[in-house]
Design a protein around this motif. Sequence first.
Motif, PDB file in Angstrom:
ATOM      1  N   SER A  17      -4.963 -16.811  -4.754  1.00  0.00           N
ATOM      2  CA  SER A  17      -3.822 -15.894  -4.819  1.00  0.00           C
ATOM      3  C   SER A  17      -3.316 -15.755  -6.247  1.00  0.00           C
ATOM      4  O   SER A  17      -3.370 -16.692  -7.042  1.00  0.00           O
ATOM      5  CB  SER A  17      -2.696 -16.374  -3.897  1.00  0.00           C
ATOM      6  OG  SER A  17      -2.241 -17.651  -4.269  1.00  0.00           O
ATOM      7  N   ARG A  41      -4.259 -13.138  -1.825  1.00  0.00           N
ATOM      8  CA  ARG A  41      -3.001 -12.404  -2.029  1.00  0.00           C
ATOM      9  C   ARG A  41      -2.807 -12.055  -3.503  1.00  0.00           C
ATOM     10  O   ARG A  41      -3.031 -12.878  -4.379  1.00  0.00           O
ATOM     11  CB  ARG A  41      -1.786 -13.250  -1.610  1.00  0.00           C
ATOM     12  CG  ARG A  41      -1.505 -13.255  -0.166  1.00  0.00           C
ATOM     13  CD  ARG A  41      -0.332 -14.170   0.167  1.00  0.00           C
ATOM     14  NE  ARG A  41      -0.720 -15.560  -0.121  1.00  0.00           N
ATOM     15  CZ  ARG A  41       0.051 -16.419  -0.771  1.00  0.00           C
ATOM     16  NH1 ARG A  41       1.232 -16.074  -1.214  1.00  0.00           N
ATOM     17  NH2 ARG A  41      -0.370 -17.649  -0.985  1.00  0.00           N
ATOM     18  N   GLU A  42      -2.377 -10.816  -3.729  1.00  0.00           N
ATOM     19  CA  GLU A  42      -2.018 -10.342  -5.065  1.00  0.00           C
ATOM     20  C   GLU A  42      -3.169 -10.369  -6.071  1.00  0.00           C
ATOM     21  O   GLU A  42      -2.937 -10.447  -7.267  1.00  0.00           O
ATOM     22  CB  GLU A  42      -0.818 -11.120  -5.616  1.00  0.00           C
ATOM     23  CG  GLU A  42       0.430 -11.043  -4.756  1.00  0.00           C
ATOM     24  CD  GLU A  42       0.970  -9.621  -4.580  1.00  0.00           C
ATOM     25  OE1 GLU A  42       0.864  -8.801  -5.507  1.00  0.00           O
ATOM     26  OE2 GLU A  42       1.497  -9.348  -3.493  1.00  0.00           O
ATOM     27  N   ASP A  63      -6.368 -13.460   3.766  1.00  0.00           N
ATOM     28  CA  ASP A  63      -5.147 -12.792   3.323  1.00  0.00           C
ATOM     29  C   ASP A  63      -5.458 -11.879   2.145  1.00  0.00           C
ATOM     30  O   ASP A  63      -5.831 -12.336   1.069  1.00  0.00           O
ATOM     31  CB  ASP A  63      -4.094 -13.830   2.923  1.00  0.00           C
ATOM     32  CG  ASP A  63      -2.710 -13.215   2.760  1.00  0.00           C
ATOM     33  OD1 ASP A  63      -2.606 -11.981   2.566  1.00  0.00           O
ATOM     34  OD2 ASP A  63      -1.725 -13.972   2.822  1.00  0.00           O
ATOM     35  N   SER A  65      -3.139  -9.360   1.354  1.00  0.00           N
ATOM     36  CA  SER A  65      -1.882  -8.675   1.037  1.00  0.00           C
ATOM     37  C   SER A  65      -1.724  -8.571  -0.478  1.00  0.00           C
ATOM     38  O   SER A  65      -2.012  -9.498  -1.215  1.00  0.00           O
ATOM     39  CB  SER A  65      -0.693  -9.391   1.675  1.00  0.00           C
ATOM     40  OG  SER A  65      -0.643 -10.749   1.298  1.00  0.00           O
ATOM     41  N   GLY A  66      -1.313  -7.418  -0.921  1.00  0.00           N
ATOM     42  CA  GLY A  66      -1.137  -7.182  -2.349  1.00  0.00           C
ATOM     43  C   GLY A  66      -2.414  -6.820  -3.087  1.00  0.00           C
ATOM     44  O   GLY A  66      -2.397  -6.644  -4.299  1.00  0.00           O
ATOM     45  N   TRP A  68      -4.057  -4.160  -3.844  1.00  0.00           N
ATOM     46  CA  TRP A  68      -3.874  -2.706  -3.850  1.00  0.00           C
ATOM     47  C   TRP A  68      -5.129  -1.930  -4.221  1.00  0.00           C
ATOM     48  O   TRP A  68      -5.272  -0.772  -3.836  1.00  0.00           O
ATOM     49  CB  TRP A  68      -2.755  -2.328  -4.823  1.00  0.00           C
ATOM     50  CG  TRP A  68      -1.503  -3.088  -4.567  1.00  0.00           C
ATOM     51  CD1 TRP A  68      -0.942  -4.019  -5.395  1.00  0.00           C
ATOM     52  CD2 TRP A  68      -0.676  -3.040  -3.412  1.00  0.00           C
ATOM     53  NE1 TRP A  68       0.185  -4.538  -4.818  1.00  0.00           N
ATOM     54  CE2 TRP A  68       0.373  -3.954  -3.594  1.00  0.00           C
ATOM     55  CE3 TRP A  68      -0.721  -2.323  -2.226  1.00  0.00           C
ATOM     56  CZ2 TRP A  68       1.368  -4.167  -2.657  1.00  0.00           C
ATOM     57  CZ3 TRP A  68       0.269  -2.533  -1.282  1.00  0.00           C
ATOM     58  CH2 TRP A  68       1.296  -3.434  -1.508  1.00  0.00           C
ATOM     59  N   THR A  86      -4.989 -10.177   6.877  1.00  0.00           N
ATOM     60  CA  THR A  86      -3.738  -9.563   6.435  1.00  0.00           C
ATOM     61  C   THR A  86      -4.092  -8.558   5.346  1.00  0.00           C
ATOM     62  O   THR A  86      -4.609  -8.920   4.298  1.00  0.00           O
ATOM     63  CB  THR A  86      -2.765 -10.624   5.868  1.00  0.00           C
ATOM     64  OG1 THR A  86      -2.584 -11.644   6.842  1.00  0.00           O
ATOM     65  CG2 THR A  86      -1.428 -10.001   5.526  1.00  0.00           C
ATOM     66  N   PRO A  88      -3.176  -5.223   2.701  1.00  0.00           N
ATOM     67  CA  PRO A  88      -2.042  -4.811   1.868  1.00  0.00           C
ATOM     68  C   PRO A  88      -1.184  -3.802   2.610  1.00  0.00           C
ATOM     69  O   PRO A  88      -1.692  -3.009   3.405  1.00  0.00           O
ATOM     70  CB  PRO A  88      -2.685  -4.172   0.641  1.00  0.00           C
ATOM     71  CG  PRO A  88      -4.140  -4.146   0.870  1.00  0.00           C
ATOM     72  CD  PRO A  88      -4.453  -4.851   2.142  1.00  0.00           C
ATOM     73  N   ILE A  89       0.113  -3.846   2.358  1.00  0.00           N
ATOM     74  CA  ILE A  89       1.007  -2.846   2.941  1.00  0.00           C
ATOM     75  C   ILE A  89       0.790  -1.567   2.147  1.00  0.00           C
ATOM     76  O   ILE A  89       1.025  -1.518   0.945  1.00  0.00           O
ATOM     77  CB  ILE A  89       2.474  -3.296   2.845  1.00  0.00           C
ATOM     78  CG1 ILE A  89       2.669  -4.580   3.637  1.00  0.00           C
ATOM     79  CG2 ILE A  89       3.407  -2.204   3.349  1.00  0.00           C
ATOM     80  CD1 ILE A  89       4.022  -5.222   3.428  1.00  0.00           C
ATOM     81  N   ASP A 109       0.800  -5.696  13.422  1.00  0.00           N
ATOM     82  CA  ASP A 109       1.634  -5.305  12.288  1.00  0.00           C
ATOM     83  C   ASP A 109       2.831  -6.238  12.241  1.00  0.00           C
ATOM     84  O   ASP A 109       3.734  -6.137  13.050  1.00  0.00           O
ATOM     85  CB  ASP A 109       2.087  -3.853  12.457  1.00  0.00           C
ATOM     86  CG  ASP A 109       3.001  -3.390  11.340  1.00  0.00           C
ATOM     87  OD1 ASP A 109       3.073  -4.081  10.303  1.00  0.00           O
ATOM     88  OD2 ASP A 109       3.650  -2.347  11.508  1.00  0.00           O
ATOM     89  N   ASP A 111       5.778  -6.684  10.372  1.00  0.00           N
ATOM     90  CA  ASP A 111       6.574  -6.037   9.331  1.00  0.00           C
ATOM     91  C   ASP A 111       7.733  -6.926   8.888  1.00  0.00           C
ATOM     92  O   ASP A 111       8.006  -7.957   9.464  1.00  0.00           O
ATOM     93  CB  ASP A 111       7.039  -4.646   9.765  1.00  0.00           C
ATOM     94  CG  ASP A 111       8.025  -4.654  10.919  1.00  0.00           C
ATOM     95  OD1 ASP A 111       8.605  -5.729  11.208  1.00  0.00           O
ATOM     96  OD2 ASP A 111       8.220  -3.596  11.519  1.00  0.00           O
TER      97      ASP A 111
END
Length: 119
Positions: A17, A41-42, A63, A65-66, A68, A86, A88-89, A109, A111
């Motif tokens: 991450s 992540r990220e 994971d 998330s982030g 992009w 998981t 990315p949003i 989801d 949120d």
Amino acid sequence: LPDAIGELKALAVLDLSNCKKLAALPDSIGRLGALKELDLRECTSLTALPDAIGKLGALMKLDLSGCWSLEKLPEGIVEREGLKVTLPILFEIPASLREDLTALRKLRDDDASGALKEF
């Protein structure tokens, strides 16, 4: 990330991450047969995952998330049951990812409101 990461056969958790400059993972990651959790992540420069990730039979949590810049998921990821991914949003899912998600049987989801929705 060095190609030698694949030699760590007993590795169960890999936390990468916030590696903002990580653009790719080596194919040797597919040799981590005991890997249960992969935290990316990220990792904002990561554009794709190697197909070898889809062959990690012990993997239960991924994971992203982030992440992009992620444009595509390996085929083996979307076909796996019991794997929690998981994503990315995103305001809009890119067409390349949308195609990958058509094979999903269940989408959750989680949120920020704390409400859990399943589709």
